[in-house]
Design a protein around this motif. Structure first.
Motif, mmCIF file in Angstrom:
data_model
loop_
_atom_site.group_PDB
_atom_site.id
_atom_site.type_symbol
_atom_site.label_atom_id
_atom_site.label_comp_id
_atom_site.label_asym_id
_atom_site.label_seq_id
_atom_site.Cartn_x
_atom_site.Cartn_y
_atom_site.Cartn_z
ATOM 1 N N THR A 195 -2.584 154.410 69.793
ATOM 2 C CA THR A 195 -2.567 153.476 68.530
ATOM 3 C C THR A 195 -2.604 151.856 68.853
ATOM 4 O OG1 THR A 195 -1.013 154.569 67.085
ATOM 5 C CG2 THR A 195 -0.788 152.192 66.769
ATOM 6 N N PHE A 196 -2.119 151.601 70.390
ATOM 7 C CA PHE A 196 -2.049 150.404 71.052
ATOM 8 C C PHE A 196 -2.954 150.316 72.022
ATOM 9 C CE2 PHE A 196 2.124 150.030 68.342
ATOM 10 C CZ PHE A 196 1.689 148.857 67.730
ATOM 11 N N SER A 197 -4.055 151.090 72.218
ATOM 12 C CA SER A 197 -4.460 151.250 73.477
ATOM 13 C C SER A 197 -3.808 151.093 74.740
ATOM 14 C CB SER A 197 -5.569 149.959 73.444
ATOM 15 O OG SER A 197 -6.274 150.103 72.206
ATOM 16 N N ALA A 198 -2.825 151.759 74.974
ATOM 17 C CA ALA A 198 -1.750 151.845 76.216
ATOM 18 C C ALA A 198 -1.584 153.141 76.472
ATOM 19 C CB ALA A 198 -0.471 151.085 75.753
ATOM 20 N N THR A 199 -2.523 153.968 76.918
ATOM 21 C CA THR A 199 -2.569 155.535 77.050
ATOM 22 C C THR A 199 -1.357 155.636 78.378
ATOM 23 O OG1 THR A 199 -4.580 155.572 78.567
ATOM 24 C CG2 THR A 199 -4.903 156.056 76.322
ATOM 25 N N GLY A 200 -1.336 154.751 79.354
ATOM 26 C CA GLY A 200 -0.590 154.966 80.417
ATOM 27 C C GLY A 200 0.906 154.919 80.152
ATOM 28 N N TRP A 201 1.331 154.308 78.920
ATOM 29 C CA TRP A 201 2.754 154.321 78.701
ATOM 30 C C TRP A 201 3.338 155.521 78.286
ATOM 31 C CZ3 TRP A 201 3.882 149.140 75.552
ATOM 32 C CH2 TRP A 201 3.545 147.941 76.327
ATOM 33 N N PHE A 253 -4.490 146.604 64.262
ATOM 34 C CA PHE A 253 -4.937 147.912 63.714
ATOM 35 C C PHE A 253 -6.331 147.767 63.154
ATOM 36 C CE2 PHE A 253 -0.561 149.955 63.198
ATOM 37 C CZ PHE A 253 -0.370 149.742 64.331
ATOM 38 N N THR A 254 -6.670 146.760 62.303
ATOM 39 C CA THR A 254 -8.116 146.376 61.591
ATOM 40 C C THR A 254 -8.869 146.085 62.686
ATOM 41 O OG1 THR A 254 -6.850 145.675 59.534
ATOM 42 C CG2 THR A 254 -9.165 145.114 59.720
ATOM 43 N N ASN A 255 -8.746 145.322 63.406
ATOM 44 C CA ASN A 255 -9.468 144.626 64.322
ATOM 45 C C ASN A 255 -10.003 145.673 65.410
ATOM 46 O OD1 ASN A 255 -9.878 142.017 63.265
ATOM 47 N ND2 ASN A 255 -7.921 141.224 64.458
ATOM 48 N N LEU A 256 -9.055 146.435 66.011
ATOM 49 C CA LEU A 256 -9.457 147.423 66.875
ATOM 50 C C LEU A 256 -10.393 148.761 66.124
ATOM 51 C CD1 LEU A 256 -8.920 148.904 69.491
ATOM 52 C CD2 LEU A 256 -7.124 149.904 68.658
ATOM 53 N N ARG A 257 -10.017 149.030 64.961
ATOM 54 C CA ARG A 257 -10.825 149.839 64.242
ATOM 55 C C ARG A 257 -12.209 149.228 64.215
ATOM 56 N NH1 ARG A 257 -7.962 150.367 60.057
ATOM 57 N NH2 ARG A 257 -9.010 149.111 58.733
ATOM 58 N N GLN A 258 -12.483 148.206 63.698
ATOM 59 C CA GLN A 258 -13.704 147.438 63.657
ATOM 60 C C GLN A 258 -14.435 147.337 65.073
ATOM 61 O OE1 GLN A 258 -12.665 143.680 61.697
ATOM 62 N NE2 GLN A 258 -12.674 144.481 59.520
ATOM 63 N N GLU A 259 -13.622 146.939 66.082
ATOM 64 C CA GLU A 259 -14.539 146.869 67.111
ATOM 65 C C GLU A 259 -14.890 148.283 67.618
ATOM 66 O OE1 GLU A 259 -11.731 145.007 70.080
ATOM 67 O OE2 GLU A 259 -11.572 143.337 68.586
ATOM 68 N N LEU A 260 -14.112 149.153 67.392
ATOM 69 C CA LEU A 260 -14.484 150.745 67.989
ATOM 70 C C LEU A 260 -15.587 151.209 67.218
ATOM 71 C CD1 LEU A 260 -11.160 152.128 69.194
ATOM 72 C CD2 LEU A 260 -12.980 151.096 70.388
ATOM 73 N N GLN A 261 -15.617 150.769 65.993
ATOM 74 C CA GLN A 261 -16.797 151.318 65.009
ATOM 75 C C GLN A 261 -17.909 150.888 65.511
ATOM 76 O OE1 GLN A 261 -16.218 151.449 60.746
ATOM 77 N NE2 GLN A 261 -18.363 151.063 60.422
ATOM 78 N N GLU A 340 -21.693 175.552 74.160
ATOM 79 C CA GLU A 340 -21.588 174.834 75.625
ATOM 80 C C GLU A 340 -22.743 174.218 75.741
ATOM 81 O OE1 GLU A 340 -22.191 178.055 78.589
ATOM 82 O OE2 GLU A 340 -23.840 179.213 77.453
ATOM 83 N N ASN A 341 -23.465 173.482 74.667
ATOM 84 C CA ASN A 341 -24.687 172.757 74.466
ATOM 85 C C ASN A 341 -24.174 171.457 74.109
ATOM 86 O OD1 ASN A 341 -26.876 174.031 75.676
ATOM 87 N ND2 ASN A 341 -27.081 175.427 73.807
ATOM 88 N N PHE A 342 -22.812 171.082 74.376
ATOM 89 C CA PHE A 342 -22.305 169.630 73.947
ATOM 90 C C PHE A 342 -21.637 169.133 75.077
ATOM 91 C CE2 PHE A 342 -22.679 172.280 69.917
ATOM 92 C CZ PHE A 342 -23.544 171.653 69.016
ATOM 93 N N ILE A 343 -21.767 167.814 74.850
ATOM 94 C CA ILE A 343 -20.735 167.136 76.034
ATOM 95 C C ILE A 343 -20.201 166.087 75.130
ATOM 96 C CG2 ILE A 343 -22.080 167.709 77.934
ATOM 97 C CD1 ILE A 343 -23.592 164.955 77.900
ATOM 98 N N ARG A 344 -19.080 165.339 75.545
ATOM 99 C CA ARG A 344 -18.260 164.518 75.120
ATOM 100 C C ARG A 344 -18.179 163.066 75.690
ATOM 101 N NH1 ARG A 344 -11.594 164.055 74.922
ATOM 102 N NH2 ARG A 344 -12.420 163.046 76.973
ATOM 103 N N PHE A 345 -18.534 162.067 74.929
ATOM 104 C CA PHE A 345 -18.661 160.779 75.425
ATOM 105 C C PHE A 345 -17.263 160.036 74.988
ATOM 106 C CE2 PHE A 345 -22.946 162.125 75.920
ATOM 107 C CZ PHE A 345 -23.292 161.092 76.925
ATOM 108 N N CYS A 346 -16.884 159.200 75.567
ATOM 109 C CA CYS A 346 -15.663 158.223 75.122
ATOM 110 C C CYS A 346 -16.341 156.843 74.866
ATOM 111 C CB CYS A 346 -14.488 158.193 75.958
ATOM 112 S SG CYS A 346 -13.177 156.924 75.457
ATOM 113 N N PHE A 347 -16.365 156.471 73.915
ATOM 114 C CA PHE A 347 -16.824 154.738 73.280
ATOM 115 C C PHE A 347 -15.491 153.588 73.170
ATOM 116 C CE2 PHE A 347 -16.423 157.175 69.431
ATOM 117 C CZ PHE A 347 -15.628 156.393 68.459
ATOM 118 N N ALA A 348 -14.415 154.153 73.587
ATOM 119 C CA ALA A 348 -13.192 153.128 73.792
ATOM 120 C C ALA A 348 -13.530 152.591 74.993
ATOM 121 C CB ALA A 348 -12.095 154.091 73.428
#
Length: 372
Positions: A195-201, A253-261, A340-348
């Motif tokens: 939610t807040f881009s703080a996965t280490g917390w 929340f709105t800005n993060l959603r728009q940026e990640l889109q 097994e013919n798919f791979i995952r990318f992270c765009f965040a």
């Protein structure tokens, strides 16, 4: 003579994709679009709240059969088995499309197949919306189908909604707990990390009726017991601030959603331009890609059972310096072979990170696919 004592229900759970690929990425100079942590910081207002919490007085303690929808975040299976449960898997099936990019909405449950998974021994179902790794956002009709079966068979629903604020385009996040009859039988899980881009917390929460949550509190108290009080205080302040400005131009929340889109669209366009087939996600951090058209000579693995996407991702890291994650890691052993013919990318990721990944892909373009 010593005797080894262990529980059979957790055999095989020691193989961890995150340990393996984290080490592989650390051993090479890479651009990491594999793991789901942003390489940008949480918002300043949240970090400021954390600083205040550290300096303030928030440094002590605060007061069967389980259906899993595939693809699923890999810890679900381990958690079910370690609790003594028996996981029952049902995959989302991709529908054929033509004339456009496939999206995560094109991956659907088969109603008859789902109904057949429920029986008198079924105690719970795990739903993840938006889904990791696919990015599927379950619509109201799909959730109603699950609801009807939960009510019919008196089944608990564990709804993982950690990406609830990250839903793109015209899609809408619907809480299954809000459907008639489901509040009483649903545990909704959220995460400040996403939610807040703080996965280490490592701050999260569970919402549900009192008679269920009290048992969850008992489990929590006797396992990880506690998370950092200052981080909890900062997250609470973050929500107070953010809820007061929902929908406003300065809403995080709105800005993060728009940026990640925008980042999602940038990565999808790049992948398409080099001839790959991205599945455009409706929500979340991730985008999966069909690599079935890629023709490369992969090294022969000493592990004869290692899926193709595992070997492909290892080759991609060591030879191209680009980190992704094999999607078959998000499937049960019985269904792994079919995906097994798919791979995952992270765009965040920072735009600079995505640009480096694009440069790697464009440089590889001339040899990437057979028709180039």
């Amino acid at each position: 003579m010593s005797r080894q004592i262990h529980s059979r229900r957790i055999e095989g759970l020691d193989k961890n994709i995150w340990v393996e690929f984290t080490q592989l990425a650390a051993d090479h100079a890479v651009v990491n679009l594999g793991q789901g942590f942003p390489d940008f910081s949480p918002p300043n207002f949240l970090k400021d709240a954390f600083t205040r919490a550290i300096n303030g007085d928030f440094n002590q303690y605060t007061r069967a059969f389980v259906i899993i929808i595939e693809p699923f975040f890999d810890c679900y299976e381990s958690m079910v088995r370690m609790a003594g449960g028996h996981p029952v898997y049902i995959p989302l099936h991709p529908k054929p499309v033509s004339g456009r990019l496939m999206t995560s909405a094109d991956w659907v449950l088969d109603p008859a197949e789902l109904a057949n998974k429920f029986n008198k021994r079924t105690k719970a179902i795990v739903v993840n919306t938006p889904n990791n790794p696919l990015g599927k956002v379950f619509n109201r009709e799909e959730l109603q189908m699950i609801t009807d079966l939960c009510l019919k068979h008196n089944v608990l629903c564990i709804s993982d909604e950690v990406y609830e604020w990250l839903v793109y385009d015209a899609n809408r996040h619907v809480r299954i707990a809000g459907l008639p009859g489901m509040w009483e039988r649903t545990i909704t899980v959220g995460s400040a990390g996403k939610t807040f881009s703080a996965t280490g917390w490592k701050v999260g929460w569970a919402i549900g009726p009192k008679d269920i949550i009290r048992h969850l509190q008992t489990v929590h108290q006797n396992s990880n017991y506690h998370c950092a009080t200052a981080a909890q205080q900062a997250v609470a302040e973050g929500f107070v601030k953010e809820f007061a400005r929902l929908g406003a131009p300065d809403s995080y929340f709105t800005n993060l959603r728009q940026e990640l889109q925008l980042k999602r669209d940038q990565l999808a366009a790049c992948l398409s331009s080099v001839g790959l087939k991205p599945i455009v996600p409706e929500g979340g951090y991730f985008l999966i890609v069909d690599i079935s058209a890629v023709k490369i000579d992969l090294p022969v693995s000493t592990d004869t059972e290692q899926p193709y996407d595992y070997r492909f991702v290892k080759w991609l890291i060591t030879n191209k310096g680009l980190v992704t994650i094999p999607v078959s890691a998000f499937y049960s052993s019985e269904h792994k072979k079919g995906f097994e013919n798919f791979i995952r990318f992270c765009f965040a990721k920072e735009d600079s990170t995505l640009s480096k990944a694009e440069q790697i892909l464009q440089e590889w373009k001339s040899t990437l696919l057979t028709h180039f």
